[in-house]
Design an enzyme around this catalytic site. Structure first.
Site, short mmCIF file in Angstrom:
data_model
loop_
_atom_site.label_atom_id
_atom_site.label_comp_id
_atom_site.label_asym_id
_atom_site.label_seq_id
_atom_site.Cartn_x
_atom_site.Cartn_y
_atom_site.Cartn_z
N SER A 143 -22.08 92.00 106.65
CA SER A 143 -21.81 91.29 105.40
C SER A 143 -21.64 89.81 105.71
O SER A 143 -21.33 89.45 106.86
CB SER A 143 -20.51 91.85 104.83
OG SER A 143 -19.94 90.98 103.90
N TYR A 156 -11.82 94.11 106.30
CA TYR A 156 -13.27 94.30 106.15
C TYR A 156 -14.00 93.25 106.98
O TYR A 156 -14.93 93.56 107.74
CB TYR A 156 -13.61 94.20 104.68
CG TYR A 156 -15.08 94.37 104.35
CD1 TYR A 156 -15.69 95.62 104.43
CD2 TYR A 156 -15.85 93.29 103.94
CE1 TYR A 156 -17.04 95.77 104.11
CE2 TYR A 156 -17.19 93.44 103.62
CZ TYR A 156 -17.77 94.68 103.71
OH TYR A 156 -19.11 94.83 103.40
N1 LIG Z 1 -22.61 96.06 97.98
C1 LIG Z 1 -22.42 94.86 98.51
O1 LIG Z 1 -22.27 93.84 97.81
C2 LIG Z 1 -22.41 94.69 100.02
C3 LIG Z 1 -22.34 93.40 100.53
C4 LIG Z 1 -22.32 93.23 101.91
C5 LIG Z 1 -22.38 94.32 102.74
N2 LIG Z 1 -22.44 95.57 102.22
C6 LIG Z 1 -22.48 96.72 103.14
O2 LIG Z 1 -23.60 97.54 102.84
C7 LIG Z 1 -23.29 98.90 103.15
C8 LIG Z 1 -23.57 99.78 101.95
O3 LIG Z 1 -22.81 99.31 100.86
P1 LIG Z 1 -22.97 99.92 99.38
O4 LIG Z 1 -22.56 98.86 98.44
O5 LIG Z 1 -24.29 100.55 99.21
O6 LIG Z 1 -21.81 101.02 99.40
P2 LIG Z 1 -21.61 102.36 98.52
O7 LIG Z 1 -22.42 102.33 97.28
O8 LIG Z 1 -20.13 102.54 98.42
O9 LIG Z 1 -22.21 103.50 99.46
C9 LIG Z 1 -21.58 103.80 100.68
C10 LIG Z 1 -22.29 104.95 101.34
O10 LIG Z 1 -21.61 105.24 102.57
C11 LIG Z 1 -21.21 106.61 102.59
N3 LIG Z 1 -20.00 106.72 103.39
C12 LIG Z 1 -18.82 106.07 103.21
N4 LIG Z 1 -17.94 106.47 104.15
C13 LIG Z 1 -18.59 107.36 104.94
C14 LIG Z 1 -18.21 108.14 106.07
N5 LIG Z 1 -16.99 108.05 106.59
N6 LIG Z 1 -19.13 108.96 106.62
C15 LIG Z 1 -20.38 109.06 106.10
N7 LIG Z 1 -20.79 108.35 105.04
C16 LIG Z 1 -19.90 107.52 104.45
C17 LIG Z 1 -21.06 106.99 101.11
O11 LIG Z 1 -21.20 108.38 100.88
P3 LIG Z 1 -19.93 109.40 100.83
O12 LIG Z 1 -18.84 108.69 100.09
O13 LIG Z 1 -20.44 110.63 100.15
O14 LIG Z 1 -19.60 109.66 102.25
C18 LIG Z 1 -22.25 106.23 100.52
O15 LIG Z 1 -23.45 106.96 100.71
C19 LIG Z 1 -21.85 98.92 103.61
O16 LIG Z 1 -21.79 98.87 105.01
C20 LIG Z 1 -21.29 97.63 103.02
O17 LIG Z 1 -20.18 97.14 103.74
C21 LIG Z 1 -22.47 95.79 100.87
#
Ligand SMILES: NC(=O)c1ccc[n+]([C@@H]2O[C@H](COP(=O)([O-])OP(=O)(O)OC[C@H]3O[C@@H](n4cnc5c(N)ncnc54)[C@H](OP(=O)(O)O)[C@@H]3O)[C@@H](O)[C@H]2O)c1
Length: 270
Positions: A143, A156
């Site tokens: 991020s 984070y």
């Molecule tokens: N969205 C943003 O603005 C943003 C910005 C910068 C970086 N990121 C990064 O991008 C990545 C994805 O973000 P997102 O926004 O798509 O998040 P999200 O919609 O919350 O999806 C998170 C995914 O991770 C899985 N997950 C969470 N904890 C887990 C665990 N312990 N074991 C296995 N699976 C797990 C969840 O499934 P389950 O809950 O079913 O396990 C889900 O499939 C993350 O690393 C986040 O930090 C996101």
């Protein structure tokens, strides 16, 4: 179906039941990869696998908690047993938080650290042998909070920064074996409507703020990072500007971030 930059490869994307991971799975399948989905919620995984199948792609999934070493070992064993190889690991599973450090429940500190750091290191540890064999790629989804610490997302930021250290060390160890290790620094991205982050007490908090990229754009950046074997990819012009300013004008950057602390505190919900 099996043409495209990733034809013939097997790609495991952690946290791909929804959000960025799901878009990445879809894009990789479009580009010819055999995709393996992962997450903890079996029903959500099945829904995403069905989405891929409805578009004409095959997809398998492994339910596993990436913070659990035994489950990670079993996940990789299963991928190799089913597909005979593993070329690409995208460490995407992650969870964010918001709130002042002074108010954080210790459980939040532990969960956010475990998911974002251990949850990337453990899958990589068990996948590394297969990826060396394939001369493949390991990519960490970080991020802009992993470039710079911001108010309200302390742990984070810390965990995402640790991924950079891990990626640099893995590059030093694995580049001679032909393995690519990359980090993608993602900016504010559109979220699934039901996405939550952890509040100070650990309770889920809904996220609503303006996004600067779509999930598809993040998936495309992850793909480019792999295909071009890039070490670090920073998303958005603002992200690149942040990196430039921090490197060349650190004191000005500090001053600007301090001045905008209140605004960032309220909106920096990655
Ligand atoms: N969205 C943003 O603005 C943003 C910005 C910068 C970086 N990121 C990064 O991008 C990545 C994805 O973000 P997102 O926004 O798509 O998040 P999200 O919609 O919350 O999806 C998170 C995914 O991770 C899985 N997950 C969470 N904890 C887990 C665990 N312990 N074991 C296995 N699976 C797990 C969840 O499934 P389950 O809950 O079913 O396990 C889900 O499939 C993350 O690393 C986040 O930090 C996101």
């Amino acid at each position: 179906m099996n043409s495209g930059e990733l034809a013939g490869t097997v790609a495991l994307i952690t946290g791909s039941s929804r959000g960025i991971g799901r878009q990445t799975a879809l894009l990789f399948a479009e580009r010819g990869a055999t995709v393996v989905l992962n997450g903890r919620n079996e029903a959500k995984l099945a829904e995403t696998a069905e989405l891929l199948r409805s578009r004409g792609y095959s997809a398998t999934s492994v339910t596993a908690d990436v913070t659990n070493a035994d489950q990670c070992r079993a996940m990789i064993t299963r991928v190799i047993a089913q597909h005979g190889r593993l070329d690409i690991l995208v460490n995407n599973a992650g969870i964010s938080m918001r709130g002042a450090f002074a108010q954080l429940d210790p459980g939040v500190i532990e969960s956010v650290s475990r998911t974002n750091l251990l949850g990337a290191a453990l899958p990589a540890r068990f996948a590394v042998e297969a990826i060396i064999e394939a001369r493949g790629s390991i990519v960490f989804v970080s991020s802009l909070a992993g470039v710079r610490g911001f108010a309200g997302v302390s742990i984070y930021s810390a965990a995402k920064m640790a991924l950079t250290g891990l990626a640099e060390a893995l590059h030093a160890e694995l580049a001679p074996s032909g393995v690519h290790v990359g980090v993608v620094f993602v900016a504010f991205t559109e979220n699934d409507p039901d996405k939550t982050v952890m509040g100070v007490d650990g309770a889920p908090v809904r996220v609503s703020r303006k996004a600067s990229t779509t999930q598809r754009q993040v998936a495309e950046e992850i793909l480019r990072t792999i295909v071009r074997r890039r070490r670090k990819s920073y998303m958005t012009a603002a992200g690149k500007y942040l990196v430039f300013m921090q490197r060349h004008f650190p004191r000005i950057t500090d001053a600007v971030i301090l001045r905008s602390r209140g605004r960032i505190h309220g909106t920096f919900l990655l």
